[in-house]
Motif scaffolding. Structure first.
Motif, PDB file in Angstrom:
ATOM      1  N   THR A  16      76.293  33.630 -63.843  1.00 55.17           N
ATOM      2  CA  THR A  16      77.358  33.024 -63.029  1.00 55.17           C
ATOM      3  C   THR A  16      78.499  34.005 -62.742  1.00 55.17           C
ATOM      4  OG1 THR A  16      76.787  30.872 -63.933  1.00 55.17           O
ATOM      5  CG2 THR A  16      78.945  31.054 -62.875  1.00 55.17           C
ATOM      6  N   GLN A  17      78.992  34.688 -63.767  1.00 57.82           N
ATOM      7  CA  GLN A  17      80.130  35.593 -63.548  1.00 57.82           C
ATOM      8  C   GLN A  17      79.757  36.724 -62.600  1.00 57.82           C
ATOM      9  OE1 GLN A  17      83.255  34.990 -64.127  1.00 57.82           O
ATOM     10  NE2 GLN A  17      82.498  33.074 -65.014  1.00 57.82           N
ATOM     11  N   GLN A  18      78.542  37.246 -62.768  1.00 60.87           N
ATOM     12  CA  GLN A  18      78.112  38.337 -61.877  1.00 60.87           C
ATOM     13  C   GLN A  18      77.960  37.843 -60.434  1.00 60.87           C
ATOM     14  OE1 GLN A  18      75.230  38.937 -65.081  1.00 60.87           O
ATOM     15  NE2 GLN A  18      74.852  40.903 -64.065  1.00 60.87           N
ATOM     16  N   LEU A  19      77.482  36.615 -60.294  1.00 59.46           N
ATOM     17  CA  LEU A  19      77.350  36.054 -58.933  1.00 59.46           C
ATOM     18  C   LEU A  19      78.728  35.894 -58.295  1.00 59.46           C
ATOM     19  CD1 LEU A  19      74.605  33.315 -59.522  1.00 59.46           C
ATOM     20  CD2 LEU A  19      74.380  35.344 -58.088  1.00 59.46           C
ATOM     21  N   LEU A  20      79.679  35.434 -59.090  1.00 60.20           N
ATOM     22  CA  LEU A  20      81.039  35.260 -58.552  1.00 60.20           C
ATOM     23  C   LEU A  20      81.642  36.597 -58.155  1.00 60.20           C
ATOM     24  CD1 LEU A  20      82.465  32.485 -60.900  1.00 60.20           C
ATOM     25  CD2 LEU A  20      82.041  32.360 -58.429  1.00 60.20           C
ATOM     26  N   HIS A  21      81.373  37.608 -58.947  1.00 55.60           N
ATOM     27  CA  HIS A  21      81.863  38.942 -58.626  1.00 55.60           C
ATOM     28  C   HIS A  21      81.254  39.410 -57.292  1.00 55.60           C
ATOM     29  CE1 HIS A  21      83.290  42.977 -59.260  1.00 55.60           C
ATOM     30  NE2 HIS A  21      82.064  43.427 -59.070  1.00 55.60           N
ATOM     31  N   ALA A  22      79.934  39.235 -57.177  1.00 57.92           N
ATOM     32  CA  ALA A  22      79.258  39.654 -55.931  1.00 57.92           C
ATOM     33  C   ALA A  22      79.751  38.822 -54.746  1.00 57.92           C
ATOM     34  CB  ALA A  22      77.749  39.511 -56.087  1.00 57.92           C
ATOM     35  N   LYS A  23      80.003  37.550 -54.998  1.00 54.99           N
ATOM     36  CA  LYS A  23      80.535  36.679 -53.932  1.00 54.99           C
ATOM     37  C   LYS A  23      81.878  37.232 -53.432  1.00 54.99           C
ATOM     38  CE  LYS A  23      81.324  32.713 -51.702  1.00 54.99           C
ATOM     39  NZ  LYS A  23      80.579  32.382 -50.511  1.00 54.99           N
ATOM     40  N   GLY A  24      82.668  37.724 -54.368  1.00 56.92           N
ATOM     41  CA  GLY A  24      83.986  38.262 -54.020  1.00 56.92           C
ATOM     42  C   GLY A  24      83.902  39.351 -52.981  1.00 56.92           C
ATOM     43  N   PHE A  25      82.921  40.250 -53.101  1.00 59.66           N
ATOM     44  CA  PHE A  25      82.862  41.308 -52.083  1.00 59.66           C
ATOM     45  C   PHE A  25      81.840  41.000 -50.990  1.00 59.66           C
ATOM     46  CE2 PHE A  25      80.255  42.984 -55.603  1.00 59.66           C
ATOM     47  CZ  PHE A  25      79.054  43.234 -54.959  1.00 59.66           C
ATOM     48  N   SER A  26      81.314  39.771 -51.006  1.00 58.54           N
ATOM     49  CA  SER A  26      80.436  39.350 -49.908  1.00 58.54           C
ATOM     50  C   SER A  26      81.255  38.534 -48.905  1.00 58.54           C
ATOM     51  CB  SER A  26      79.285  38.531 -50.473  1.00 58.54           C
ATOM     52  OG  SER A  26      78.604  37.848 -49.478  1.00 58.54           O
ATOM     53  N   THR A  27      81.668  37.323 -49.291  1.00 61.64           N
ATOM     54  CA  THR A  27      82.438  36.490 -48.352  1.00 61.64           C
ATOM     55  C   THR A  27      83.740  35.979 -48.982  1.00 61.64           C
ATOM     56  OG1 THR A  27      81.053  34.631 -49.031  1.00 61.64           O
ATOM     57  CG2 THR A  27      80.487  35.679 -46.959  1.00 61.64           C
ATOM     58  N   VAL A  28      84.153  36.541 -50.097  1.00 57.95           N
ATOM     59  CA  VAL A  28      85.373  36.167 -50.846  1.00 57.95           C
ATOM     60  C   VAL A  28      85.266  34.743 -51.381  1.00 57.95           C
ATOM     61  CG1 VAL A  28      87.894  35.977 -50.829  1.00 57.95           C
ATOM     62  CG2 VAL A  28      86.756  37.755 -49.465  1.00 57.95           C
ATOM     63  N   ALA A  29      85.145  33.787 -50.481  1.00 55.75           N
ATOM     64  CA  ALA A  29      84.954  32.385 -50.885  1.00 55.75           C
ATOM     65  C   ALA A  29      84.277  31.694 -49.716  1.00 55.75           C
ATOM     66  CB  ALA A  29      86.296  31.725 -51.162  1.00 55.75           C
ATOM     67  N   THR A  30      83.591  30.586 -49.992  1.00 54.02           N
ATOM     68  CA  THR A  30      82.973  29.826 -48.895  1.00 54.02           C
ATOM     69  C   THR A  30      84.079  29.071 -48.157  1.00 54.02           C
ATOM     70  OG1 THR A  30      80.968  29.653 -50.211  1.00 54.02           O
ATOM     71  CG2 THR A  30      81.195  28.094 -48.380  1.00 54.02           C
ATOM     72  N   ALA A  31      83.907  28.896 -46.855  1.00 53.21           N
ATOM     73  CA  ALA A  31      84.945  28.251 -46.035  1.00 53.21           C
ATOM     74  C   ALA A  31      85.355  26.914 -46.661  1.00 53.21           C
ATOM     75  CB  ALA A  31      84.411  28.040 -44.625  1.00 53.21           C
ATOM     76  N   THR A  32      86.660  26.649 -46.649  1.00 60.47           N
ATOM     77  CA  THR A  32      87.213  25.488 -47.358  1.00 60.47           C
ATOM     78  C   THR A  32      86.839  24.160 -46.689  1.00 60.47           C
ATOM     79  OG1 THR A  32      89.115  26.957 -47.684  1.00 60.47           O
ATOM     80  CG2 THR A  32      89.346  24.685 -48.454  1.00 60.47           C
ATOM     81  N   LEU A  33      87.062  24.082 -45.372  1.00 60.92           N
ATOM     82  CA  LEU A  33      86.891  22.788 -44.696  1.00 60.92           C
ATOM     83  C   LEU A  33      85.484  22.211 -44.803  1.00 60.92           C
ATOM     84  CD1 LEU A  33      88.980  23.012 -41.393  1.00 60.92           C
ATOM     85  CD2 LEU A  33      89.276  21.444 -43.320  1.00 60.92           C
ATOM     86  N   PRO A  34      84.437  22.997 -44.570  1.00 57.41           N
ATOM     87  CA  PRO A  34      83.096  22.412 -44.680  1.00 57.41           C
ATOM     88  C   PRO A  34      82.814  21.859 -46.085  1.00 57.41           C
ATOM     89  CG  PRO A  34      82.997  24.524 -43.574  1.00 57.41           C
ATOM     90  CD  PRO A  34      84.398  24.375 -44.056  1.00 57.41           C
ATOM     91  N   GLN A  35      83.295  22.554 -47.100  1.00 60.35           N
ATOM     92  CA  GLN A  35      83.067  22.050 -48.468  1.00 60.35           C
ATOM     93  C   GLN A  35      83.748  20.704 -48.665  1.00 60.35           C
ATOM     94  OE1 GLN A  35      83.355  24.793 -51.854  1.00 60.35           O
ATOM     95  NE2 GLN A  35      84.171  26.291 -50.429  1.00 60.35           N
ATOM     96  N   LEU A  36      85.020  20.644 -48.239  1.00 60.42           N
ATOM     97  CA  LEU A  36      85.774  19.395 -48.417  1.00 60.42           C
ATOM     98  C   LEU A  36      85.153  18.273 -47.587  1.00 60.42           C
ATOM     99  CD1 LEU A  36      89.436  20.793 -48.370  1.00 60.42           C
ATOM    100  CD2 LEU A  36      88.176  19.875 -50.338  1.00 60.42           C
ATOM    101  N   ALA A  37      84.680  18.609 -46.392  1.00 61.81           N
ATOM    102  CA  ALA A  37      84.088  17.570 -45.528  1.00 61.81           C
ATOM    103  C   ALA A  37      82.815  17.014 -46.162  1.00 61.81           C
ATOM    104  CB  ALA A  37      83.796  18.147 -44.146  1.00 61.81           C
ATOM    105  N   ILE A  38      81.983  17.890 -46.714  1.00 61.14           N
ATOM    106  CA  ILE A  38      80.744  17.396 -47.333  1.00 61.14           C
ATOM    107  C   ILE A  38      81.081  16.562 -48.569  1.00 61.14           C
ATOM    108  CG2 ILE A  38      78.655  18.104 -48.557  1.00 61.14           C
ATOM    109  CD1 ILE A  38      78.228  20.218 -46.471  1.00 61.14           C
TER     110      ILE A  38
END
Ligand SMILES: Cc1ncc(COP(=O)(O)O)c(C=O)c1O
Length: 474
Positions: A334-356
């Motif tokens: 998990t931690q390594q995935l989060l690290h890789a996520k950081g330099f991939s897309t930083v975070a997933t877009a907020t609105l689509p997550q909240l909408a789902i």
């Protein structure tokens, strides 16, 4: 004027008689001399005719007895198991640029039988629109701040709860929200592998997985997946025993394109073999909720006692491909995935997550999924029937229990790419089988999606493809 040579003409004629059952399985063919007399050709031409039919799998030569007609696959069975050319040594993905969905498809295909996605009419667009509006009203700043790298807490919890229903214990803290399953898989590959490593994939498999592997400079070993029985576990065990493999990326639940489901015994054996060889399993599980029976098959993770599996999924095939929300169950990565996520897309877009999350809180997933599964099961059945009715003898079509893909095996003399092109010229989208493997195998297969609601127009499109195939077969 026909461009066929004499022996090809005779072979085509005899091949058709075999496929139509006029000449029956097990029957002995006339001797070469007799065939020459019957067809008005020389003995050497007769030799070429039988050699051609043998190559096509229609005849077998028995020493000192002559040529016999082989049993044809039962209608509906997608015969070919392992491609004959399955490589024993790891290979880089050859010409990954050729494994893209052709750009002209989206422009020209008025009938989108190529897209493994439910058509918008089958998805809850209006309810998601309302969910987005509610989110914006409730939290006007949602669009102007980053979400947390791991994703929205409520959504992570809902994903973990859904796995609990199939006996999989997931800690919400290990759920990493991603931009679709594809980002989850790419992150997992980045974390687990280094350039030059060997990864194991199914053949056929989703071309996007081959692209992701190529982009990271990985080499590939293949393991066959059969439309009816799923992943060839014995072959997987052999491949793992032969050489070091870093990771396996598998789609055991309704593989795209084969539509196959690997049973629980197979899944257990796959996890055991990968664990024994220290191979990380990256499981692409985005079709499981589309089981027609309503009984979601378990993920590989259910059989994992040693933390060997990273399960990836998304809402793309059940709710909204355009919102781009997926996940990885990261476990010890998990931690390594989060690290890789950081330099991939930083975070997933907020609105689509909240909408789902809002949609799920208000409607739950099940009422919509029940409707969607019913529609897809109906489309799949009608599409199969139309293909078996209208396509040339010798066509076989898978009988998937879920997902979105029909895997159609054409008679051996037909090239799927030509059929794809002829269909597209008439506005019908499909995908040729050679997109779905390392080295362009499955040339006699076509993938059709049953994500478009059934209508006369779909029936017409399948009939047209059948006519094109029959003309080409002649
Ligand atoms: C097997 C498989 N994996 C991944 C994807 C991409 O999924 P997502 O839209 O969630 O990124 C697809 C899309 O067709 C697919 O068929």
């Amino acid at each position: 004027m026909s461009t066929q040579t004499l022996y090809e003409r005779v072979a085509t004629h005899l091949g058709e008689q075999i496929r139509r059952g006029v000449l029956r399985a097990g029957e002995r063919m006339p001797s070469l001399r007799q065939l020459g007399r019957d067809q008005g050709v020389s003995v050497s031409t007769a030799v070429e005719v039988y050699a051609q039919l043998e190559r096509q799998g229609l005849l077998e030569a028995r020493p000192r007895s002559g040529y016999f007609i082989r049993a044809m696959p039962a209608p509906g069975a997608v015969g070919a198991r392992a491609p004959a050319r399955l490589a024993r040594t790891p290979q880089p993905v050859r010409q990954p640029e050729l494994l893209c969905v052709p750009e002209e498809l989206t422009r020209k295909a008025r009938m989108a039988l190529h897209s493994a996605t439910p058509a918008p009419a089958l998805l809850p667009g209006a309810a998601l629109h309302s969910a987005l509006q509610r989110v914006m009203r409730r939290d006007p700043d949602a669009a102007v701040r980053y979400a947390a790298a791991e994703g929205v807490a409520d959504l992570r919890l809902r994903i973990a709860e859904r796995y609990a229903r199939v006996g999989v214990d997931v800690d919400p803290e290990e759920v990493v929200i991603t931009a679709g399953a594809m980002e989850a898989i790419s992150l997992a590959l980045r974390v687990v592998t280094s350039p030059g490593d060997v990864v194991l994939l199914e053949t056929p498999t989703y071309h996007g997985l081959l692209q992701a592997v190529a982009a990271l400079g990985l080499r590939v070993l293949e393991v066959p997946t059969d439309a009816e029985s799923g992943i060839d576990v014995a072959c997987l065990e052999k491949q793992l025993a032969r050489q070091p493999v870093r990771a396996a990326i598998l789609v055991p639940n309704f593989n795209n394109p084969a539509g196959s489901l690997t049973g629980d015994a197979g899944k257990r054996a796959i996890v055991a073999a990968c664990t024994a060889h220290g191979v990380t399993l990256i499981e692409d599980d985005l079709y499981a909720e589309l089981a027609f029976s309503g009984e979601r098959p378990p993920p590989l993770r259910r059989f994992d006692t040693r933390g060997q599996v990273i399960t990836c999924g998304s809402y793309s095939k059940m709710l909204a491909p355009g919102l781009r929300v997926g996940w990885a169950l990261g476990g010890r990565w998990t931690q390594q995935l989060l690290h890789a996520k950081g330099f991939s897309t930083v975070a997933t877009a907020t609105l689509p997550q909240l909408a789902i999350a809002d949609y799920l809180a208000r409607h739950g997933l099940d009422p919509h999924l029940r409707r969607l599964r019913r529609a897809l099961a109906d489309n799949a059945q009608r599409s199969r029937d139309a293909i078996l009715r209208h396509w040339p003898a010798g066509t076989c079509v898978g009988d998937p229990g879920g997902g979105l893909s029909l895997w159609v095996q054409l008679p051996q003399e037909l090239d799927a790419r030509s059929l794809y092109e002829a269909g597209l010229a008439r506005g019908i989208g499909s995908l040729p089988g050679d997109l779905f493997s390392l080295r362009g195998d499955h040339r006699h297969h076509l993938r059709l999606s049953f994500g478009v609601p059934w209508s006369d127009a779909v029936d017409d499109a399948l009939r047209t493809l059948g006519k094109l195939a029959s003309t080409a077969a002649r």
